[in-house]
Motif scaffolding. Structure first.
Motif, mmCIF file in Angstrom:
data_model
loop_
_atom_site.group_PDB
_atom_site.id
_atom_site.type_symbol
_atom_site.label_atom_id
_atom_site.label_comp_id
_atom_site.label_asym_id
_atom_site.label_seq_id
_atom_site.Cartn_x
_atom_site.Cartn_y
_atom_site.Cartn_z
ATOM 1 N N THR A 2 0.923 -1.423 0.014
ATOM 2 C CA THR A 2 -0.044 0.014 -0.045
ATOM 3 C C THR A 2 0.904 1.106 -0.088
ATOM 4 O OG1 THR A 2 -1.796 -1.182 1.343
ATOM 5 C CG2 THR A 2 -1.807 1.213 1.350
ATOM 6 N N LEU A 47 5.641 0.157 -8.063
ATOM 7 C CA LEU A 47 4.419 -0.975 -8.668
ATOM 8 C C LEU A 47 5.098 -1.823 -9.588
ATOM 9 C CD1 LEU A 47 1.607 1.502 -8.550
ATOM 10 C CD2 LEU A 47 2.191 -0.284 -6.838
ATOM 11 N N LYS A 48 5.840 -1.326 -10.345
ATOM 12 C CA LYS A 48 6.617 -2.244 -11.608
ATOM 13 C C LYS A 48 7.425 -3.503 -10.962
ATOM 14 C CE LYS A 48 8.561 -1.938 -16.122
ATOM 15 N NZ LYS A 48 8.923 -1.051 -17.211
ATOM 16 N N GLU A 51 5.284 -6.184 -9.592
ATOM 17 C CA GLU A 51 4.831 -6.688 -10.858
ATOM 18 C C GLU A 51 5.728 -7.791 -11.574
ATOM 19 O OE1 GLU A 51 2.249 -6.062 -14.887
ATOM 20 O OE2 GLU A 51 3.591 -4.404 -14.162
#
Length: 82
Positions: A2, A47-48, A51
Motif C-alpha cells: 500500500t 509498482l512495476k 509486478e
C-alpha cells in the motif's frame, strides 16, 4: 503493498509504503517512510518492481528497521511482526 499519501495541507505528513501479509487478517508486516515526496515515476517504479518480481514483497518484508527496501529509497520505520 500500500502506498499512502498525506492529507492535502498536512505539512508534517509523509508518504508511506506498507508491506502486508496476505492472510485472513491481511496484517501489515512493515511500514516505511519515503524520504521525500515521490514523483509519479518513483511510485510507478515501486509498482512495476513488484509486478516484475512477485517474490520481492517477501524479500522486502524481511527488511530490518532502519534499512531501505532493496532497489528503493523507502526506509523501514516500523515492524509489526515482532
Amino acid at each position: 503493498m500500500t502506498v499512502q499519501a498525506p492529507e492535502p495541507g498536512d505539512g508534517d505528513g509523509c508518504w508511506e509504503v506498507e508491506v502486508g501479509r496476505r492472510s485472513a487478517t491481511g496484517s501489515t508486516v512493515i511500514g516505511c517512510a519515503l524520504p521525500a515526496v515521490p514523483d509519479a515515476d518513483e511510485v510507478a517504479h515501486l509498482l512495476k518492481s513488484v509486478e516484475e518480481k512477485p517474490l520481492l514483497l517477501a524479500q522486502w518484508a524481511e527488511t530490518p528497521v532502519g534499512a531501505a527496501l532493496a532497489g528503493t529509497t523507502a526506509v523501514v520505520t516500523k515492524r509489526y511482526d515482532s
